[in-house]
Scaffold this active site. Structure first.
Site, PDB file in Angstrom:
ATOM      1  N   CYS A  25      -5.976   6.543 -11.481  1.00  0.00           N
ATOM      2  CA  CYS A  25      -6.126   6.325 -10.047  1.00  0.00           C
ATOM      3  C   CYS A  25      -7.551   5.876  -9.763  1.00  0.00           C
ATOM      4  O   CYS A  25      -8.494   6.408 -10.350  1.00  0.00           O
ATOM      5  CB  CYS A  25      -5.838   7.638  -9.324  1.00  0.00           C
ATOM      6  SG  CYS A  25      -6.049   7.551  -7.544  1.00  0.00           S
ATOM      7  N   LEU A  26      -7.711   4.925  -8.860  1.00  0.00           N
ATOM      8  CA  LEU A  26      -9.059   4.427  -8.543  1.00  0.00           C
ATOM      9  C   LEU A  26      -9.923   5.516  -7.911  1.00  0.00           C
ATOM     10  O   LEU A  26     -11.146   5.416  -7.919  1.00  0.00           O
ATOM     11  CB  LEU A  26      -8.980   3.217  -7.609  1.00  0.00           C
ATOM     12  CG  LEU A  26      -8.287   1.977  -8.193  1.00  0.00           C
ATOM     13  CD1 LEU A  26      -8.290   0.842  -7.186  1.00  0.00           C
ATOM     14  CD2 LEU A  26      -8.921   1.539  -9.499  1.00  0.00           C
TER      15      LEU A  26
ATOM     16  N   HIS B 146       3.259   7.349  -6.492  1.00  0.00           N
ATOM     17  CA  HIS B 146       1.827   7.660  -6.603  1.00  0.00           C
ATOM     18  C   HIS B 146       1.100   7.304  -5.295  1.00  0.00           C
ATOM     19  O   HIS B 146       0.338   8.110  -4.764  1.00  0.00           O
ATOM     20  CB  HIS B 146       1.246   6.876  -7.795  1.00  0.00           C
ATOM     21  CG  HIS B 146      -0.225   7.027  -7.984  1.00  0.00           C
ATOM     22  ND1 HIS B 146      -0.785   7.579  -9.123  1.00  0.00           N
ATOM     23  CD2 HIS B 146      -1.273   6.693  -7.180  1.00  0.00           C
ATOM     24  CE1 HIS B 146      -2.107   7.579  -8.993  1.00  0.00           C
ATOM     25  NE2 HIS B 146      -2.430   7.044  -7.827  1.00  0.00           N
ATOM     26  N   GLU B 147       1.371   6.106  -4.773  1.00  0.00           N
ATOM     27  CA  GLU B 147       0.660   5.666  -3.556  1.00  0.00           C
ATOM     28  C   GLU B 147       1.086   6.481  -2.331  1.00  0.00           C
ATOM     29  O   GLU B 147       0.250   6.818  -1.493  1.00  0.00           O
ATOM     30  CB  GLU B 147       0.871   4.174  -3.297  1.00  0.00           C
ATOM     31  CG  GLU B 147       0.362   3.245  -4.393  1.00  0.00           C
ATOM     32  CD  GLU B 147      -1.031   3.571  -4.888  1.00  0.00           C
ATOM     33  OE1 GLU B 147      -1.862   4.047  -4.103  1.00  0.00           O
ATOM     34  OE2 GLU B 147      -1.276   3.363  -6.101  1.00  0.00           O
TER      35      GLU B 147
ATOM     36  N   HIS C 107      -0.701   9.715  -1.863  1.00  0.00           N
ATOM     37  CA  HIS C 107      -2.027   9.621  -1.224  1.00  0.00           C
ATOM     38  C   HIS C 107      -1.923   9.801   0.294  1.00  0.00           C
ATOM     39  O   HIS C 107      -2.830  10.344   0.916  1.00  0.00           O
ATOM     40  CB  HIS C 107      -2.664   8.255  -1.488  1.00  0.00           C
ATOM     41  CG  HIS C 107      -3.309   8.125  -2.841  1.00  0.00           C
ATOM     42  ND1 HIS C 107      -4.374   8.893  -3.233  1.00  0.00           N
ATOM     43  CD2 HIS C 107      -3.044   7.304  -3.889  1.00  0.00           C
ATOM     44  CE1 HIS C 107      -4.740   8.548  -4.473  1.00  0.00           C
ATOM     45  NE2 HIS C 107      -3.948   7.588  -4.884  1.00  0.00           N
TER      46      HIS C 107
ATOM     47  N   GLY D  37      -2.232  -0.600  -7.353  1.00  0.00           N
ATOM     48  CA  GLY D  37      -1.803   0.016  -6.102  1.00  0.00           C
ATOM     49  C   GLY D  37      -2.978   0.668  -5.409  1.00  0.00           C
ATOM     50  O   GLY D  37      -3.929   1.099  -6.069  1.00  0.00           O
TER      51      GLY D  37
ATOM     52  N   GLN E 208      -7.497   6.050   0.676  1.00  0.00           N
ATOM     53  CA  GLN E 208      -8.470   5.945  -0.423  1.00  0.00           C
ATOM     54  C   GLN E 208      -9.717   5.172  -0.008  1.00  0.00           C
ATOM     55  O   GLN E 208     -10.745   5.256  -0.668  1.00  0.00           O
ATOM     56  CB  GLN E 208      -7.836   5.255  -1.639  1.00  0.00           C
ATOM     57  CG  GLN E 208      -6.814   6.110  -2.354  1.00  0.00           C
ATOM     58  CD  GLN E 208      -6.255   5.380  -3.563  1.00  0.00           C
ATOM     59  OE1 GLN E 208      -5.291   4.643  -3.455  1.00  0.00           O
ATOM     60  NE2 GLN E 208      -6.877   5.566  -4.713  1.00  0.00           N
TER      61      GLN E 208
HETATM   62 NI    NI Z   1      -4.158   6.594  -6.752  1.00  0.00          NI
END
Ligand code: NI
Length: 186
Positions: free
Chosen positions: A98-99, A140-141, A144, A45, A50
């Site tokens: 998370c990235l 989660h997304e 952001h 995701g 991000q």
């Molecule tokens: Ni994330």
């Protein structure tokens, strides 16, 4: 084209993203770049902020970067908690990463089931009830888009330990680049 993924503690990750006004060519291009960047970094995701684009758009592919079979792109997504299906608990706790949060994973409590309302890339409204991993990933997304990271949802103690680790890492990097005198680097 693969975009740079912002890394914590970059303050831009706290920014709230703006709704997408219309599905333009630019938005379509960003969706493609977002998906490509997600796959390149082996994520399931990714949210537009991000990569430094503060618009409400997310990509998800639970089949993973090898298969790339189930790409979903949602514009202006809104989530609403739903009662769980029979036999399920209201909340689920699973380990997240998370990235934008390097070298860290921690368990986070999320609603088991949510209703998603969003626009698809065709500009049509859609509504889906989702559960388990898909529900967790969406929560989660969508966080952001409001400037929230999963580490904002862990205990103070765990967060403090992680922040300490990040501080040390940044100091070491600065020392490597000669930005700090050696004795301060530890
Ligand atoms: Ni994330």
């Amino acid at each position: 084209m693969n975009l740079e993924v912002l890394q914590y503690p970059d303050p831009r990750l706290k920014r709230k993203s703006e709704p997408v006004a219309a599905i333009t060519d630019e938005i379509l291009a960003l969706a493609a770049q977002l998906a490509e960047t997600m796959y390149e970094h082996e994520g399931i995701g990714l949210a537009a902020p991000q990569v430094g684009r503060f618009v409400r758009m997310i990509t998800i592919d639970l089949s993973g970067p090898d298969k790339r079979e189930a790409l979903q792109v949602y514009v202006n997504p809104v989530l609403e908690p739903l009662p769980p299906l029979e036999g399920d608990d209201d909340y689920l706790e699973t380990e997240e990463g998370c990235l934008s949060v390097p070298d860290y994973r921690s368990s986070v409590k999320r609603h088991t089931r949510v209703r998603l309302k969003a626009l698809g890339l065709d500009g049509q409204p859609l509504e889906r009830d989702v559960t388990d991993l898909e529900s967790i990933c969406l929560q989660h997304e969508c966080d952001h888009l409001d400037g929230k990271l999963f580490i904002d949802r862990i205990s103070r103690l765990k967060r403090g330990l992680y922040d300490g680790k990040i501080k040390k890492k940044l100091k070491a990097e600065q020392a490597d680049q000669g930005l700090l005198p050696e004795q301060q680097a530890e």
